[in-house]
Scaffold this active site. Structure first.
Site, PDB file in Angstrom:
ATOM      1  N   CYS A  57      -3.119  11.218   3.825  1.00 24.86           N
ATOM      2  CA  CYS A  57      -3.437  10.287   2.733  1.00 24.86           C
ATOM      3  C   CYS A  57      -3.331  10.975   1.384  1.00 24.86           C
ATOM      4  O   CYS A  57      -3.054  10.342   0.366  1.00 24.86           O
ATOM      5  CB  CYS A  57      -4.877   9.796   2.841  1.00 24.86           C
ATOM      6  N   GLU A 106       0.822  -1.215   0.000  1.00 18.54           N
ATOM      7  CA  GLU A 106       0.000   0.000   0.000  1.00 18.54           C
ATOM      8  C   GLU A 106       0.857   1.267   0.000  1.00 18.54           C
ATOM      9  O   GLU A 106       0.375   2.356   0.318  1.00 18.54           O
ATOM     10  CB  GLU A 106      -0.950  -0.030   1.203  1.00 18.54           C
ATOM     11  N   HIS A 166      -4.351   1.568   7.307  1.00 14.67           N
ATOM     12  CA  HIS A 166      -2.971   1.884   6.946  1.00 14.67           C
ATOM     13  C   HIS A 166      -2.289   2.423   8.197  1.00 14.67           C
ATOM     14  O   HIS A 166      -2.944   3.040   9.039  1.00 14.67           O
ATOM     15  CB  HIS A 166      -2.897   2.975   5.859  1.00 14.67           C
TER      16      HIS A 166
HETATM   17  O1  SUG Z   1      -7.869   2.885   0.296  1.00 12.11           O
HETATM   18  N1  SUG Z   1     -10.702   4.939   0.591  1.00 12.11           N
HETATM   19  C1  SUG Z   1      -9.260   4.789   0.586  1.00 12.11           C
HETATM   20  C2  SUG Z   1      -8.646   5.733   1.594  1.00 12.11           C
HETATM   21  C3  SUG Z   1      -7.142   5.725   1.519  1.00 12.11           C
HETATM   22  C4  SUG Z   1      -6.519   6.489   2.620  1.00 12.11           C
HETATM   23  N2  SUG Z   1      -5.122   6.457   2.500  1.00 12.11           N
HETATM   24  C5  SUG Z   1      -4.236   6.416   3.517  1.00 12.11           C
HETATM   25  N3  SUG Z   1      -4.600   6.140   4.731  1.00 12.11           N
HETATM   26  N4  SUG Z   1      -3.006   6.597   3.234  1.00 12.11           N
HETATM   27  C6  SUG Z   1      -8.853   3.354   0.886  1.00 12.11           C
HETATM   28  O2  SUG Z   1      -9.501   2.720   1.722  1.00 12.11           O
HETATM   29  C7  SUG Z   1     -12.929   4.556  -0.265  1.00 12.11           C
HETATM   30  C8  SUG Z   1     -13.641   4.636  -1.600  1.00 12.11           C
HETATM   31  C9  SUG Z   1     -15.110   4.435  -1.501  1.00 12.11           C
HETATM   32  O3  SUG Z   1     -15.573   3.770  -0.568  1.00 12.11           O
HETATM   33  O4  SUG Z   1     -15.847   4.969  -2.382  1.00 12.11           O
HETATM   34  C10 SUG Z   1     -11.436   4.408  -0.388  1.00 12.11           C
HETATM   35  O5  SUG Z   1     -10.948   3.855  -1.347  1.00 12.11           O
END
Ligand code: SUG
Length: 444
Positions: A368, A174, A248
């Site tokens: 993020c 990730e 994460h």
């Molecule tokens: O991968 N949310 C992302 C958020 C990523 C956050 N990144 C870090 N923490 N670095 C994920 O879970 C949700 C999309 C949706 O539900 O429509 C989403 O992909």
């Protein structure tokens, strides 16, 4: 030589929506079905970037990817014109199409892992796009991410690129969200701390939510980046933190230079982690700001995103500054903690609260939304594309977003060929603004 950390923020895409796609991401599940406002989202992101620029930081942007991801739809047997593919996919499986319309590329902390040149054997900065294998909607990102990174940081004297790891969820990776680099100064040799959720070949019986990052994936990236093994560390995230919604590590920890700000329950063994870091780099004056659960319960850390903040060294300021989401100010425990921390004589001396609610509702805070790259002046000068913000680029991007983005997108809109056309038009214009060339599939 002058070094700096450049933040590359992901531009929120025209199809930004709340589809509830990320199991284990509490906000994504909770907000499924809400009406999204992509225009507000993109402008909130640009305002955050502008705020950092205003502080004197160097700030870049990364473009959204083409959605729907027609290449994947074609590989799944959909044929015909773009509009036919979209319409048939929507009829056949709205769930599939929702995944392939996601604007999740905005969270560029997951774009890839970067080892800056002072840390690598060949003295080049190494990039590996994250395969994001754990979530279907994100598993289609890495090819485009790779092509964008190659356009920004041309392979050669300064920069080296690797493909995303193959191997599916066993090699689940990730990116920078599970990777911290410590150093005294950005141009000094650093220490890499990779944080994983599980081992590839064991069943993690202590996890109820997915452990997206495997130890073996982190090890593979470290090998291909050829960082010194004595300065490359691997620790496990606390399974209880993953089960509480910290999908994460950057949901419960953030680092900058010699400072590590994290929740008491973030790691399986925080004392061992501190000892490993001190032993690996005795010359770095580590400062650990460990936040006790008694002051900030894990559930508040996850809902407010206290640790999904940007911890930055602002030119001219002695102490570090935190860039936090407004939700931290609105949550009693985290608001009190930040006040107390700023009043203490610790390494963090200032905090700014920013509104990135469009992203937060999908589980994406300030940290993020950015990919950090430590760059020397010379490396900055060797970059391709026009992606480092100045006043003119900001004005162009704002006008572009206002011209092209809807202020409302909900589930039912995702099968609409008009939204697809708007997305492609917007991205076509964006490639010209960012001087990226024809990088998208629909342009070829
Ligand atoms: O991968 N949310 C992302 C958020 C990523 C956050 N990144 C870090 N923490 N670095 C994920 O879970 C949700 C999309 C949706 O539900 O429509 C989403 O992909």
């Amino acid at each position: 030589m002058n070094w700096r950390e450049v933040n590359f923020d992901g531009i929120v895409g025209p199809t930004h929506n709340y589809a509830g796609l990320s199991y284990g991401n509490v906000a994504s599940a909770k907000n499924e079905g809400l009406v999204a406002n992509p225009r507000e989202g993109v402008l909130q992101g640009l305002q955050k970037a502008q705020h950092l620029r205003g502080l004197g930081m160097t700030q870049g942007v990364l473009p959204p990817h083409e959605r729907p991801h027609l290449r994947t739809l074609r590989s799944l047997g959909f044929t015909g014109s773009d509009a036919e593919i979209l319409t048939n996919a929507w009829k056949s499986s709205p769930a599939l199409l929702k995944n392939l319309m996601s604007s999740a590329t905005m969270w560029t902390a997951n774009a890839g892992t970067i080892s800056p040149s002072p840390d690598t054997a060949d003295g080049r900065t190494h990039f590996t796009p994250a395969n994001l294998a754990a979530m279907y909607h994100r598993s289609v990102e890495h090819e485009r991410t790779g092509s964008v990174l190659r356009a920004y940081f041309p392979e050669g004297e300064h920069f080296a690129h690797h493909d995303a790891l193959s191997g599916g969820t066993h090699m689940g990776d990730e990116g920078a969200a599970n990777h911290n680099r410590f150093c005294s100064d950005y141009g000094d040799e650093g220490v890499a701390l990779y944080v994983y959720g599980r081992s590839a070949f064991d069943v993690a019986k202590d996890l109820t939510f997915p452990g997206r990052q495997t130890l073996e994936a982190s090890e593979a990236i470290a090998r291909q980046h050829a960082t010194k093994s004595a300065r490359t560390l691997f620790v496990r995230q606390n399974p209880a933190a993953i089960n509480a919604g910290a999908f994460h590590n950057d949901v419960v920890a953030v680092s900058n230079k010699n400072v590590f700000f994290y929740h008491e329950e973030a790691f399986e063994d925080p004392a061992a982690m501190q000892a490993m870091l001190r032993e690996a780099a005795p010359e770095i004056a580590f400062e650990f700001v460990e936040v006790p659960s008694a002051k900030v319960p894990m559930c508040d850390a996850v809902s407010s995103y206290l640790f999904n903040s940007q911890l930055i060294s602002v030119p001219g300021e002695d102490k570090m500054r935190l860039i936090l989401p407004v939700e931290v100010e609105e949550t009693d425990s985290t608001c009190s903690f930040v006040e107390e921390m700023l009043a203490s004589n610790g390494p963090i001396g200032a905090a700014d609260f920013l509104d990135v609610r469009q992203s937060m509702r999908n589980g994406g805070g300030p940290a993020c939304l950015r990919l950090r790259v430590a760059l020397s002046d010379q490396q900055l000068g060797a970059m391709g594309a026009n992606a480092v913000l100045d006043d003119m680029l900001v004005a162009d991007l704002e006008a572009w977003a206002k011209r092209n983005y809807r202020d409302r997108v909900e589930g039912g809109d995702l099968g609409d060929p008009k939204l697809m056309e708007e997305c492609f038009t917007a991205l076509d214009e964006l490639t010209q603004i960012l001087k990226l060339g024809s990088i998208y599939d629909f342009q070829q």
